[in-house]
Design a protein around this motif. Structure first.
Motif, mmCIF file in Angstrom:
data_model
loop_
_atom_site.group_PDB
_atom_site.id
_atom_site.type_symbol
_atom_site.label_atom_id
_atom_site.label_comp_id
_atom_site.label_asym_id
_atom_site.label_seq_id
_atom_site.Cartn_x
_atom_site.Cartn_y
_atom_site.Cartn_z
ATOM 1 N N HIS A 91 0.917 -1.245 -0.105
ATOM 2 C CA HIS A 91 0.020 -0.027 0.068
ATOM 3 C C HIS A 91 0.976 1.240 -0.046
ATOM 4 O O HIS A 91 0.518 2.262 -0.556
ATOM 5 C CB HIS A 91 -1.065 -0.105 1.123
ATOM 6 N N PHE A 92 1.908 1.324 0.653
ATOM 7 C CA PHE A 92 2.746 2.456 0.815
ATOM 8 C C PHE A 92 3.197 2.679 -0.846
ATOM 9 O O PHE A 92 3.064 3.751 -1.145
ATOM 10 C CB PHE A 92 4.044 1.974 1.487
ATOM 11 N N THR A 93 3.622 1.703 -1.622
ATOM 12 C CA THR A 93 4.246 1.891 -2.828
ATOM 13 C C THR A 93 3.104 2.021 -3.778
ATOM 14 O O THR A 93 3.183 3.217 -4.566
ATOM 15 C CB THR A 93 4.974 0.771 -3.370
ATOM 16 N N THR A 94 2.109 1.627 -3.536
ATOM 17 C CA THR A 94 0.831 2.085 -4.620
ATOM 18 C C THR A 94 0.322 3.371 -4.450
ATOM 19 O O THR A 94 -0.147 4.120 -5.462
ATOM 20 C CB THR A 94 -0.422 0.963 -4.383
ATOM 21 N N ARG A 95 0.563 3.718 -3.106
ATOM 22 C CA ARG A 95 -0.147 5.173 -2.973
ATOM 23 C C ARG A 95 1.098 6.146 -3.677
ATOM 24 O O ARG A 95 0.822 7.105 -4.294
ATOM 25 C CB ARG A 95 -0.287 5.497 -1.281
ATOM 26 N N ASP A 96 2.319 5.790 -3.343
ATOM 27 C CA ASP A 96 3.267 6.583 -3.854
ATOM 28 C C ASP A 96 3.399 6.751 -5.294
ATOM 29 O O ASP A 96 3.734 7.717 -5.999
ATOM 30 C CB ASP A 96 4.816 6.041 -3.222
ATOM 31 N N TYR A 97 2.884 5.582 -6.046
ATOM 32 C CA TYR A 97 2.781 5.896 -7.592
ATOM 33 C C TYR A 97 1.891 6.686 -7.977
ATOM 34 O O TYR A 97 2.366 7.267 -8.950
ATOM 35 C CB TYR A 97 2.184 4.352 -7.951
ATOM 36 N N GLY A 98 1.042 6.889 -7.302
ATOM 37 C CA GLY A 98 0.090 8.491 -7.705
ATOM 38 C C GLY A 98 0.777 9.546 -7.642
ATOM 39 O O GLY A 98 0.864 10.572 -8.710
ATOM 40 N N ASN A 99 1.800 9.817 -6.809
ATOM 41 C CA ASN A 99 2.620 11.217 -6.744
ATOM 42 C C ASN A 99 3.560 10.975 -7.876
ATOM 43 O O ASN A 99 4.305 11.976 -8.144
ATOM 44 C CB ASN A 99 3.361 10.984 -5.236
ATOM 45 N N ARG A 100 4.205 9.788 -8.145
ATOM 46 C CA ARG A 100 5.215 9.651 -9.190
ATOM 47 C C ARG A 100 4.650 9.675 -10.747
ATOM 48 O O ARG A 100 4.983 10.450 -11.385
ATOM 49 C CB ARG A 100 6.152 8.507 -9.119
ATOM 50 N N VAL A 101 3.866 9.070 -10.694
ATOM 51 C CA VAL A 101 3.407 8.568 -12.118
ATOM 52 C C VAL A 101 1.867 8.930 -12.351
ATOM 53 O O VAL A 101 1.662 9.437 -13.323
ATOM 54 C CB VAL A 101 3.319 6.950 -12.472
ATOM 55 N N GLY A 102 0.941 8.556 -11.675
ATOM 56 C CA GLY A 102 -0.277 8.875 -11.744
ATOM 57 C C GLY A 102 -0.775 10.200 -11.896
ATOM 58 O O GLY A 102 -1.439 10.418 -12.827
ATOM 59 N N VAL A 103 -0.199 11.064 -11.166
ATOM 60 C CA VAL A 103 -0.600 12.740 -11.427
ATOM 61 C C VAL A 103 -0.011 13.212 -12.712
ATOM 62 O O VAL A 103 -0.562 14.037 -13.128
ATOM 63 C CB VAL A 103 0.164 13.472 -10.132
ATOM 64 N N GLN A 104 1.047 12.639 -13.265
ATOM 65 C CA GLN A 104 1.779 13.133 -14.552
ATOM 66 C C GLN A 104 0.481 12.782 -15.524
ATOM 67 O O GLN A 104 0.238 13.514 -16.497
ATOM 68 C CB GLN A 104 2.948 12.364 -14.804
ATOM 69 N N ARG A 105 -0.406 11.595 -15.509
ATOM 70 C CA ARG A 105 -1.195 11.330 -16.672
ATOM 71 C C ARG A 105 -2.453 12.412 -16.204
ATOM 72 O O ARG A 105 -2.977 12.621 -17.096
ATOM 73 C CB ARG A 105 -1.502 9.798 -16.080
ATOM 74 N N LEU A 106 -2.734 12.503 -15.048
ATOM 75 C CA LEU A 106 -3.877 13.445 -14.626
ATOM 76 C C LEU A 106 -3.523 14.786 -15.572
ATOM 77 O O LEU A 106 -4.270 15.351 -15.882
ATOM 78 C CB LEU A 106 -4.016 13.838 -13.186
ATOM 79 N N TRP A 107 -2.312 15.247 -15.186
ATOM 80 C CA TRP A 107 -1.697 16.450 -15.739
ATOM 81 C C TRP A 107 -1.941 16.710 -17.162
ATOM 82 O O TRP A 107 -2.176 17.619 -17.674
ATOM 83 C CB TRP A 107 -0.402 16.779 -15.260
ATOM 84 N N ARG A 108 -1.625 15.508 -18.050
ATOM 85 C CA ARG A 108 -1.684 15.436 -19.279
ATOM 86 C C ARG A 108 -3.038 15.746 -19.795
ATOM 87 O O ARG A 108 -3.212 16.288 -20.990
ATOM 88 C CB ARG A 108 -1.005 14.220 -20.033
ATOM 89 N N VAL A 109 -3.774 14.955 -19.070
ATOM 90 C CA VAL A 109 -5.406 14.910 -19.731
ATOM 91 C C VAL A 109 -5.640 16.483 -19.249
ATOM 92 O O VAL A 109 -6.404 16.926 -20.207
ATOM 93 C CB VAL A 109 -6.157 14.032 -18.779
ATOM 94 N N LEU A 110 -5.446 17.093 -18.338
ATOM 95 C CA LEU A 110 -5.950 18.276 -17.924
ATOM 96 C C LEU A 110 -5.310 19.230 -18.827
ATOM 97 O O LEU A 110 -6.174 20.228 -19.603
ATOM 98 C CB LEU A 110 -5.493 18.686 -16.420
ATOM 99 N N ASP A 111 -4.103 19.129 -19.162
ATOM 100 C CA ASP A 111 -3.655 20.068 -20.115
ATOM 101 C C ASP A 111 -4.255 19.930 -21.737
ATOM 102 O O ASP A 111 -4.547 20.725 -22.227
ATOM 103 C CB ASP A 111 -2.261 19.831 -20.403
#
Lengths: 305, 308
Positions: B76-96
């Motif tokens: 769980h520690f790493t899957t949450r951290d995945y969001g801060n590293r990879v997941g958020v970049q994907r959200l940003w690309r879609v928002l942009d």
């Protein structure tokens, strides 16, 4: 504790009296919005915790408050559109808290039935005097606010005692929504007077579908339609009752109201010879007048096999 | 066992609410609001950047998303951290891609641990709002008051220092508050809170001298709720969001401007197989006339200018 409270007799679904509702309808249909008040800081009941988090449970309490502030009015618009009156499962305390809600529903000739004083005060561990006080408070408050003599009861948060049904009959309630043994009304065994169980639902109840079955809003609409179709067929044999219990804090959200609206459009699209759209009280009164004796005789004749 | 006499006493049975935090008010009976440029719907997209520590106190409960297995809960520690590293970049690309603004709720521990994220948020122009210290440190009824004040000061102090933004919004970890949270927030420069899910529009809190507003940031139109809690699939997520959009958009003719709040979690919606559904949804929304993409404080400012 007893193995069975003996509230009703076993009554096989097959071969029952061929009940017909007004206009020869096969299914009596009613909608029961729960209009509830949840206290932010209720006293503690030893048998049930009101909020999972320490008070104030902002997350859950505010989600309940959504129903009264926003969801109810959206739900009521849809019911207006399809000309369906609600039978309100009412937290009696809400009469004081939110009189606007009472006035608007009363103006639409909706029915009120008691759902306890607050949905954060439970019947567990109440002594007889306390449970009587809830019922007397309910009867007096609703009479004073609406002029209606209460006919129905759904115990607060579905919390009961062994005495609940006897007390309801003694106070002249016509029906209880607390029993789920059947898709038709049935006389309840009580110490004095008469009481019937009115089909409510813990299946196509919005809360159960969304929070226990994790159904999507559109799936909820489909479940309602499927249940209606089945009970319409079976209503040919014995006259069925279908209730959609709602909670505006759930169904009244923008992503959910559409599924419910679809279902209501479908049901109200049927003829009066198929479906009688009524309130809980209207169904109960018709049943006492036209069906109670015949059904009771059938139940008694089939006792023991 | 019987219940005390007070169990049937109702000292707060009176007109309005049973508390003094805010006034009773019916959404549909309020004056209509107009958004800038005559927009019908304010689209408020927010997401959270969170640090879930292994040694969460779990007091008095675990925040949703918190550690589950015995220590060390690497999954769980790493899957949450995945969001801060990879997941958020994907959200940003879609928002942009769709030219949409967003509001980021950031644990102050995230600002300390990942300065990169703060730099990116500022470059993007996302509004940064307070989100507590980390997901292990909850605000809750009965907590020590000085401890809570220290958490709020630490959280906002670190965040403001790191990003240079005024940070006027707040989303409590796990949407949990004590009886004092809102007073302390108002005293520390917070204008709006995201913890109350009882409305579709902003409303004024009575608490803290009326200087605090609740923004419509419910727990329903939230990827965590729909996908993790309710187990709905991605198509269903899109369908529910579109249904919500259609209903709110349709209500604007009668009731004036509405807010569609979409709440995202990088470790949920930012997954590889999921993000294309967000792309589809946001593209569909952005294709409508009369949609105003805005941050929380922009929406609140436009609202406050008309509410008085």
């Amino acid at each position: 504790m007893k193995p069975d409270l003996g509230l009703y007799d076993y009554w096989p679904y097959e071969g029952r009296p061929k009940i017909r509702w007004p206009n020869g309808a096969k299914i009596a249909f009613w909608v029961a919005p729960n209009i509830e008040f949840y206290e932010l800081d209720p006293p503690i009941n030893p048998k049930r915790v009101a909020w999972p988090r320490p008070h104030p449970d902002v997350l859950l309490a505010s989600s309940r408050d959504y129903g009264n502030r926003a969801g109810h009015w959206r739900m009521m618009d849809v019911m207006d559109k399809y000309n369906v009156r609600g039978s309100i499962s009412l937290s009696i305390g809400l009469i004081e808290h939110h009189p606007e809600l009472i006035e608007e529903t009363r103006a639409r000739n909706w029915e009120f039935f008691s759902h306890g004083i607050y949905n954060t005060r439970y019947s567990y561990e109440m002594d007889e005097a306390q449970e009587r006080a809830i019922m007397e408070d309910s009867l007096e408050s609703v009479m004073k606010a609406t002029g209606q003599k209460l006919a129905g009861y759904l115990a607060p948060a579905l919390t009961h005692t062994e005495r609940t049904m006897d007390l309801l009959a003694e106070y002249g309630f016509l029906y209880t929504c607390d029993l789920f043994q059947d898709d038709t009304p049935q006389p309840v065994n009580v110490n004095s007077g008469r009481l019937i169980s009115m089909p409510y639902s813990l299946e196509i109840n919005d809360i159960i579908v969304y929070n226990s079955y994790f159904g999507t809003p559109r799936r909820y609409g489909q479940m309602i339609k499927d249940q209606f179709d089945q009970l319409l067929i079976e209503g040919e044999d014995c006259g069925t009752v279908m209730c959609i219990p709602l909670h505006a804090y759930a169904v009244g959200h923008p992503h959910r109201i559409g599924g419910f609206e679809d279902a209501l459009e479908y049901i109200t699209g049927h003829s009066k010879e198929d479906v009688w759209i009524a309130t809980g009280r209207e169904i109960a009164e018709y049943y006492y007048e036209n069906c109670y004796d015949e059904c009771l005789a059938d139940i008694n004749s089939r006792k023991g096999g | 066992m019987t219940l005390d006499k007070e169990y049937l006493e109702y000292p707060n049975r009176r007109y309005g609410m049973d508390h003094d935090l805010y006034d009773w008010s019916i959404l549909q009976k309020r004056p209509n609001i107009t958004w800038p440029n005559g927009a019908k719907l304010a689209l408020w997209i927010s997401y959270s950047l969170e640090f879930f520590p292994h040694d969460q106190p779990a007091k008095p409960f675990k925040a949703p998303g918190g550690m589950v297995t015995p220590y060390p809960d690497l999954r769980h520690f790493t899957t949450r951290d995945y969001g801060n590293r990879v997941g958020v970049q994907r959200l940003w690309r879609v928002l942009d891609k769709h030219g949409l603004k967003a509001t980021a709720a950031v644990n102050s521990k995230v600002a300390e641990r990942y300065p990169y994220l703060i730099k990116k948020l500022n470059e993007r122009g996302d509004e940064v709002i307070g989100h507590g210290v980390d997901m292990g440190k909850l605000h809750y009824g009965g907590m020590d008051d000085s401890e809570e004040q220290a958490l709020i000061k630490e959280s906002l102090g670190v965040l403001r220092e790191a990003c240079g933004q005024p940070v006027t919004g707040w989303w409590s970890p796990a949407k949990s508050q004590s009886w004092n949270t809102m007073q302390h927030l108002a005293a520390n420069g917070i204008d709006y809170v995201c913890d109350w899910g009882n409305d579709d529009m902003p409303y004024q809190m009575k608490e803290a001298g009326g200087n605090l507003w609740a923004m419509p940031h419910g727990s329903e139109l939230w990827d965590r709720t729909i996908i993790l809690d309710k187990k709905h699939n991605e198509d269903e997520f899109v369908e529910e969001m579109e249904d919500a959009f259609n209903v709110l958009y349709g209500e604007t003719d009668r009731y004036g401007g509405r807010v569609l709040s979409i709440v995202l979690t990088p470790y949920v919606m930012g997954l590889h197989y999921r993000v294309k559904y967000l792309d589809k949804l946001l593209g569909w929304i952005a294709g409508h006339d009369g949609v105003w993409s805005a941050t929380g404080s922009e929406i609140l400012d436009a609202f406050k200018n008309q509410a008085k």
